[in-house]
Write a protein that holds these residues in place. Structure first.
Motif, short mmCIF file in Angstrom:
data_model
loop_
_atom_site.label_atom_id
_atom_site.label_comp_id
_atom_site.label_asym_id
_atom_site.label_seq_id
_atom_site.Cartn_x
_atom_site.Cartn_y
_atom_site.Cartn_z
N LEU A 70 39.36 51.47 29.38
CA LEU A 70 39.28 50.36 30.32
C LEU A 70 38.14 49.55 29.68
O LEU A 70 37.06 49.85 29.13
CB LEU A 70 38.72 50.73 31.74
N PHE A 71 38.34 48.05 29.84
CA PHE A 71 37.19 47.16 29.86
C PHE A 71 37.56 46.02 31.00
O PHE A 71 38.59 45.18 30.55
CB PHE A 71 37.09 46.65 28.42
N LEU A 72 36.79 45.61 31.61
CA LEU A 72 37.14 44.76 32.69
C LEU A 72 36.87 43.34 31.94
O LEU A 72 35.60 42.98 31.68
CB LEU A 72 36.30 44.93 34.09
N GLY A 73 37.83 42.40 32.14
CA GLY A 73 37.67 41.07 31.52
C GLY A 73 36.92 40.10 32.36
O GLY A 73 36.90 40.43 33.63
N SER A 74 36.78 39.10 31.80
CA SER A 74 36.03 37.95 32.71
C SER A 74 36.74 37.61 33.99
O SER A 74 36.27 37.15 34.96
CB SER A 74 35.46 36.75 31.75
N THR A 75 38.07 37.19 33.56
CA THR A 75 39.09 36.83 34.64
C THR A 75 38.99 37.82 35.90
O THR A 75 38.78 37.20 36.91
CB THR A 75 40.43 36.61 34.27
N ALA A 76 39.19 39.08 35.61
CA ALA A 76 39.22 39.99 36.65
C ALA A 76 37.61 39.93 37.36
O ALA A 76 37.75 40.13 38.65
CB ALA A 76 39.55 41.41 36.03
N ALA A 77 36.84 40.21 36.71
CA ALA A 77 35.33 40.04 37.14
C ALA A 77 35.35 38.75 38.13
O ALA A 77 34.75 38.88 39.21
CB ALA A 77 34.25 39.74 36.16
N LYS A 78 36.06 37.78 37.81
CA LYS A 78 35.77 36.46 38.81
C LYS A 78 36.48 36.88 40.00
O LYS A 78 36.25 36.28 41.09
CB LYS A 78 36.24 35.36 38.28
N MET A 79 37.77 37.49 39.87
CA MET A 79 38.88 37.67 41.00
C MET A 79 37.67 38.51 41.88
O MET A 79 38.03 38.55 43.27
CB MET A 79 39.91 38.11 40.47
N LEU A 80 37.32 39.50 41.42
CA LEU A 80 36.48 40.40 42.11
C LEU A 80 35.61 39.86 43.26
O LEU A 80 35.10 40.23 44.55
CB LEU A 80 35.47 41.56 41.70
N ARG A 81 34.86 38.68 42.73
CA ARG A 81 33.93 38.01 43.68
C ARG A 81 34.31 37.52 45.07
O ARG A 81 33.71 37.36 45.88
CB ARG A 81 33.47 36.80 42.82
N VAL A 82 35.78 37.43 45.04
CA VAL A 82 36.49 36.80 46.22
C VAL A 82 37.52 37.79 46.98
O VAL A 82 37.80 37.28 48.03
CB VAL A 82 36.97 35.26 45.98
N LEU A 83 37.86 38.60 46.22
CA LEU A 83 38.99 39.57 46.97
C LEU A 83 38.37 40.23 47.81
O LEU A 83 37.41 40.89 47.92
CB LEU A 83 39.47 40.57 45.73
N ASP A 84 39.26 40.59 48.97
CA ASP A 84 39.04 41.50 50.12
C ASP A 84 39.71 42.63 50.17
O ASP A 84 39.81 43.33 51.09
CB ASP A 84 39.00 40.83 51.46
N VAL A 85 40.58 42.67 48.91
CA VAL A 85 41.61 43.80 48.79
C VAL A 85 41.37 44.65 47.65
O VAL A 85 40.46 44.22 46.85
CB VAL A 85 43.14 43.43 48.56
N PRO A 86 41.77 45.91 47.63
CA PRO A 86 41.35 46.76 46.49
C PRO A 86 42.01 46.36 45.35
O PRO A 86 43.10 45.74 45.15
CB PRO A 86 42.10 48.17 46.89
N MET A 87 41.20 46.62 44.20
CA MET A 87 41.75 46.08 42.78
C MET A 87 41.71 47.48 42.15
O MET A 87 40.79 48.32 41.86
CB MET A 87 40.68 45.26 42.19
N ILE A 88 42.93 47.52 41.15
CA ILE A 88 43.11 48.82 40.56
C ILE A 88 43.09 48.32 38.98
O ILE A 88 43.94 47.30 38.71
CB ILE A 88 44.46 49.48 40.56
N VAL A 89 41.96 48.71 38.19
CA VAL A 89 42.11 48.09 36.68
C VAL A 89 43.04 49.39 35.88
O VAL A 89 42.48 50.44 36.05
CB VAL A 89 40.51 48.21 36.34
N VAL A 90 43.87 48.98 35.12
CA VAL A 90 44.64 49.76 34.48
C VAL A 90 44.35 49.84 33.15
O VAL A 90 44.23 48.72 32.39
CB VAL A 90 46.35 49.23 34.65
N PRO A 91 43.99 50.82 32.35
CA PRO A 91 44.10 50.94 30.81
C PRO A 91 45.19 50.51 30.08
O PRO A 91 46.23 50.42 30.46
CB PRO A 91 43.72 52.42 30.62
N ARG A 92 44.86 50.27 28.80
CA ARG A 92 45.95 49.66 27.93
C ARG A 92 47.11 50.57 27.95
O ARG A 92 48.14 50.32 27.66
CB ARG A 92 45.33 49.59 26.44
N ALA A 93 46.90 52.00 28.10
CA ALA A 93 48.18 52.96 27.89
C ALA A 93 48.85 53.10 29.26
O ALA A 93 49.68 53.81 29.55
CB ALA A 93 47.54 54.38 27.57
N GLY A 94 48.25 52.11 30.60
CA GLY A 94 48.94 52.37 31.85
C GLY A 94 48.51 53.53 32.49
O GLY A 94 47.32 54.04 32.19
#
Length: 288
Positions: A262-286
């Protein structure tokens, strides 16, 4: 399928258990509630690994309390691992039991949004070889017993196809609708030579292509829709979407991620600032 919950005896830990229960119930998976404690490095000054013994006994007690939060319809076990690195230990324990997903809670103390990443969680989302599910603060109060729908943030970068495959597989296994979302942030648009309308049209075309691809891979039992949202920033775009209890969002690893990591990108990090729902980060292999 197994899900490893990285537990702490905090509100964030209880949020993680709640999300783990929701995912396990939806996916028909088993839960493993785990804690990682450091080894005893006191050497000859203390006999019998006293420090590790005390920490392990306390962890066992905390995990016993955590297990009472798991309803009877979800199978759960507890385990304590001893490792020098907490994040490395969580990954090692999850790999040892064959977990497909690691669930962790917010650490608290953040000023923005309901996700606040501490050093251990930050290490996990930048090194884990399996998916990591992030529970927002207050997840333990959610009235949704199961996942209601899966939102997948699609793009054209490397790994997008694997993320789509993981979203399709997850939605089919859960039997819930799949929403494909293309986020367009004005502040990230490349230069003045491309108008907002042109960028939006390009995103719409790409979204429709991904939607057609998804429909071709689905069995027909899952409803799939798409949305293209425009905002001044990524945060504005995310906030313009409708979110409901039981929704989860899947995002892919950054292109900087090593294979199967995994490596959390800048767009996903920005999304985390405002999201009230769970986020699942998926590795390159799924998700395996």
């Amino acid at each position: 399928m197994k899900i490893y919950v990285a537990y702490l005896a905090t509100d964030g830990g209880r949020d993680a258990v709640a999300l783990g229960v929701q995912l396990a119930r939806t996916l028909g998976a088993e839960l493993a509630l785990g804690m990682v404690v450091p080894p005893d490095h006191t050497g000859s000054f203390v006999s019998g690994d006293l420090t590790s013994q005390v920490l392990t006994e306390q962890a066992d007690a905390w995990l016993a309390q955590a297990k009472t939060l798991v309803p009877d319809d979800v199978t759960a076990s507890t385990q304590v691992g001893v490792h020098d690195s907490i994040a490395g230990g969580i990954i090692a324990e999850a790999e040892r039991i064959g977990a497909s997903i690691v669930v962790t809670g917010a650490t608290g103390g953040g000023l923005l949004g309901r996700h606040s990443l501490g050093p251990v969680v930050n290490d996990l989302i930048h090194s884990a070889p399996m998916a990591v599910a992030l529970a927002p603060r207050g997840q333990r109060h959610s009235k949704a017993e199961r996942v209601r729908s899966v939102t997948c943030a699609v793009g054209a970068r490397p790994g997008a196809a694997e993320l789509l495959d993981a979203a399709i597989a997850g939605a089919e296994r859960a039997g819930v609708p799949l929403r494909l979302v293309s986020l367009i942030a004005v502040d990230l648009m490349p230069g003045p030579q491309q108008s907002d309308d042109g960028k939006l049209d390009e995103a719409r075309r790409h979204s429709l292509e991904v939607l057609d691809e998804a429909r071709g891979k689905l069995s027909g039992s899952v409803e799939v829709t798409s949305a293209v949202v425009l905002g001044d920033t990524v945060e504005d775009a995310v906030n313009s979407l409708d979110w409901h209890p039981g929704d989860v969002i899947l995002v892919g690893s950054s292109r900087l991620a090593a294979p199967r990591r995994l490596f959390l990108g800048s767009t996903a990090a920005k999304m985390l600032r405002v999201l009230d729902v769970p986020m699942i980060v998926v590795p390159r292999a799924g998700i395996s």
